[in-house]
Design a protein around this motif. Sequence first.
Motif, PDB file in Angstrom:
ATOM      1  N   ARG A  15      -6.093 -36.579 -35.327  1.00  0.00           N
ATOM      2  CA  ARG A  15      -6.426 -36.865 -33.943  1.00  0.00           C
ATOM      3  C   ARG A  15      -5.948 -38.262 -33.561  1.00  0.00           C
ATOM      4  O   ARG A  15      -6.564 -38.948 -32.771  1.00  0.00           O
ATOM      5  N   ASP A  16      -4.815 -38.674 -34.141  1.00  0.00           N
ATOM      6  CA  ASP A  16      -4.171 -39.890 -33.659  1.00  0.00           C
ATOM      7  C   ASP A  16      -3.798 -39.693 -32.194  1.00  0.00           C
ATOM      8  O   ASP A  16      -3.609 -38.581 -31.725  1.00  0.00           O
ATOM      9  N   GLY A  17      -3.660 -40.803 -31.464  1.00  0.00           N
ATOM     10  CA  GLY A  17      -3.176 -40.691 -30.107  1.00  0.00           C
ATOM     11  C   GLY A  17      -1.714 -40.266 -30.076  1.00  0.00           C
ATOM     12  O   GLY A  17      -0.926 -40.604 -30.968  1.00  0.00           O
ATOM     13  N   TRP A  18      -1.334 -39.530 -29.029  1.00  0.00           N
ATOM     14  CA  TRP A  18       0.035 -39.015 -28.988  1.00  0.00           C
ATOM     15  C   TRP A  18       1.063 -40.132 -28.853  1.00  0.00           C
ATOM     16  O   TRP A  18       2.175 -40.024 -29.389  1.00  0.00           O
ATOM     17  N   LEU A  19       0.705 -41.245 -28.190  1.00  0.00           N
ATOM     18  CA  LEU A  19       1.650 -42.360 -28.121  1.00  0.00           C
ATOM     19  C   LEU A  19       1.831 -43.016 -29.485  1.00  0.00           C
ATOM     20  O   LEU A  19       2.913 -43.519 -29.799  1.00  0.00           O
ATOM     21  N   ASN A  20       0.778 -43.036 -30.296  1.00  0.00           N
ATOM     22  CA  ASN A  20       0.924 -43.579 -31.644  1.00  0.00           C
ATOM     23  C   ASN A  20       1.851 -42.702 -32.470  1.00  0.00           C
ATOM     24  O   ASN A  20       2.682 -43.203 -33.244  1.00  0.00           O
TER      25      ASN A  20
ATOM     26  N   GLY B  41       6.267 -34.747 -22.503  1.00  0.00           N
ATOM     27  CA  GLY B  41       7.231 -34.503 -23.566  1.00  0.00           C
ATOM     28  C   GLY B  41       8.667 -34.678 -23.102  1.00  0.00           C
ATOM     29  O   GLY B  41       9.487 -35.311 -23.780  1.00  0.00           O
ATOM     30  N   TRP B  42       8.989 -34.142 -21.917  1.00  0.00           N
ATOM     31  CA  TRP B  42      10.358 -34.293 -21.425  1.00  0.00           C
ATOM     32  C   TRP B  42      10.665 -35.740 -21.058  1.00  0.00           C
ATOM     33  O   TRP B  42      11.810 -36.199 -21.208  1.00  0.00           O
ATOM     34  N   LEU B  43       9.647 -36.489 -20.602  1.00  0.00           N
ATOM     35  CA  LEU B  43       9.860 -37.922 -20.377  1.00  0.00           C
ATOM     36  C   LEU B  43      10.201 -38.626 -21.686  1.00  0.00           C
ATOM     37  O   LEU B  43      11.120 -39.450 -21.751  1.00  0.00           O
TER      38      LEU B  43
ATOM     39  N   GLU C  50       7.277 -30.682 -29.907  1.00  0.00           N
ATOM     40  CA  GLU C  50       6.465 -29.473 -29.916  1.00  0.00           C
ATOM     41  C   GLU C  50       5.649 -29.303 -31.189  1.00  0.00           C
ATOM     42  O   GLU C  50       4.662 -28.561 -31.191  1.00  0.00           O
ATOM     43  N   THR C  51       6.029 -29.996 -32.256  1.00  0.00           N
ATOM     44  CA  THR C  51       5.310 -29.816 -33.520  1.00  0.00           C
ATOM     45  C   THR C  51       4.512 -31.036 -33.947  1.00  0.00           C
ATOM     46  O   THR C  51       3.405 -30.902 -34.480  1.00  0.00           O
ATOM     47  N   ASP C  52       5.048 -32.242 -33.705  1.00  0.00           N
ATOM     48  CA  ASP C  52       4.400 -33.454 -34.203  1.00  0.00           C
ATOM     49  C   ASP C  52       3.710 -34.260 -33.107  1.00  0.00           C
ATOM     50  O   ASP C  52       2.594 -34.738 -33.309  1.00  0.00           O
TER      51      ASP C  52
ATOM     52  N   ASP D 285       4.582 -25.649 -25.857  1.00  0.00           N
ATOM     53  CA  ASP D 285       5.852 -25.068 -25.453  1.00  0.00           C
ATOM     54  C   ASP D 285       6.394 -25.928 -24.312  1.00  0.00           C
ATOM     55  O   ASP D 285       5.853 -25.926 -23.211  1.00  0.00           O
ATOM     56  N   LEU D 286       7.435 -26.685 -24.579  1.00  0.00           N
ATOM     57  CA  LEU D 286       7.969 -27.599 -23.577  1.00  0.00           C
ATOM     58  C   LEU D 286       8.468 -26.877 -22.325  1.00  0.00           C
ATOM     59  O   LEU D 286       8.396 -27.410 -21.215  1.00  0.00           O
TER      60      LEU D 286
END
Length: 411
Positions: A140-145, A379-381, A394-396, A402-403
């Motif tokens: 549950r790390d932050g997605w920016l990390n 994700g696209w950004l 999409e995986t990590d 699903d982008l």
Amino acid sequence: MTQTFNRRAFLSRSAIIGCSLAASPLLTPVSLAAAPGDNRLVVILLRGGMDGLDVVRPYADPAYAALRGDAGLNDPEGAIDLDGYFALHPALRPLMPLWKNGQLGFAHAVSTPYRDKRSHFDGQDLLEAGLSALDQGVSRDGWLNRVLQHLPDSTSETAYAVGQDPLAVLGGPATTQRWSPEADLALSPQAIELARLIMADDPPFASALAQALDISDGDGDAVAMMGSPNEMMAMANNNMRNAGKSSTEMRIAEFIGKRLRDDTRIAAFSINGWDTHFNQARVLPSALGRLADAILTLQSTVSGPIWNKTTVVAVTEFGRTARTNGSGGSDHGTGGLMVMAGGALRGGKVMGDWPGLDEAQLYARRDLMPTRDVRAYLGWLLHSQFGLPASTLETDIFPGLDLGENPSLIR
């Protein structure tokens, strides 16, 4: 890993060097990180559930008037038509030059995968973790990390960990730094030397003091000064009065803008005040004004070629009900709005597959139906700004996402 310090413990250790440290409240933390390349990303978390149907009003939808009443387009100080279908809340009028220059855009009917329970805490946790569900058996790390973990040669930016806990969106093993914007110091050279001696045997605190002194001096704040304690207190009070002339968000944005002009590539902070159960017509404009202040301050501080490589995204944990309640507000909903700005943005449009507002088209017959995962836009950004492959996103970064089709957000 981000170092964290307890504010009370730090201030109690610092009492001997004078009360100027305590004179400035330590409020909203800012999280920053350095990364390779020239592109910049600023993420603003809008805590409380922003009402996207009020911010970008779908006035041309046949069901809108029955749910929300008049969009306010006929009032000279009212909503501003964007494209013949959507109108912008009047509190965001200062952002219209960005819209006209293609540097402001919106994605409507977006959400995280969070559904039905509508808890602020769970919604914000899921938004910052970037996961499909909070019970997933993954980190549950932050997605920016996680983004930083996938960027080669990313390094930490000088940071200021005095104050509140870091934002979860940047929490995790990759090194990030923090700073609280009201932590101005007004100390004599003797007090600075004494502080260094006191903290010499405590490396984390010694490092934090050195960093705080460096940034204060680097931003033009006179840290070391000659004079009596009364003169130092007068200086601290003057700093507080000057700070009061601008909002906290403007001071945060100015600080971030200065860092973006140097090594920082990713920054995140939050703006509260979006939970509008009551009297939304009075509460929401204040929050929108602070958001506009932050975006425009970022633009003016970064400016020029760097602004043209910067994207700002503002996201919220969920939207609000399609119909207003009896208290002049709106309740926790599902589909919401994403706000985007920046010189790198291909804006000037409201993006997304509009689902409609007829009762049968609403989610659970009460909320705006989400038609795209907000993580897909994020994700696209990230793909465009930092070159992250779709498979990694999409995986990590956003497990299980699903982008979908690339919305071409970046110029």
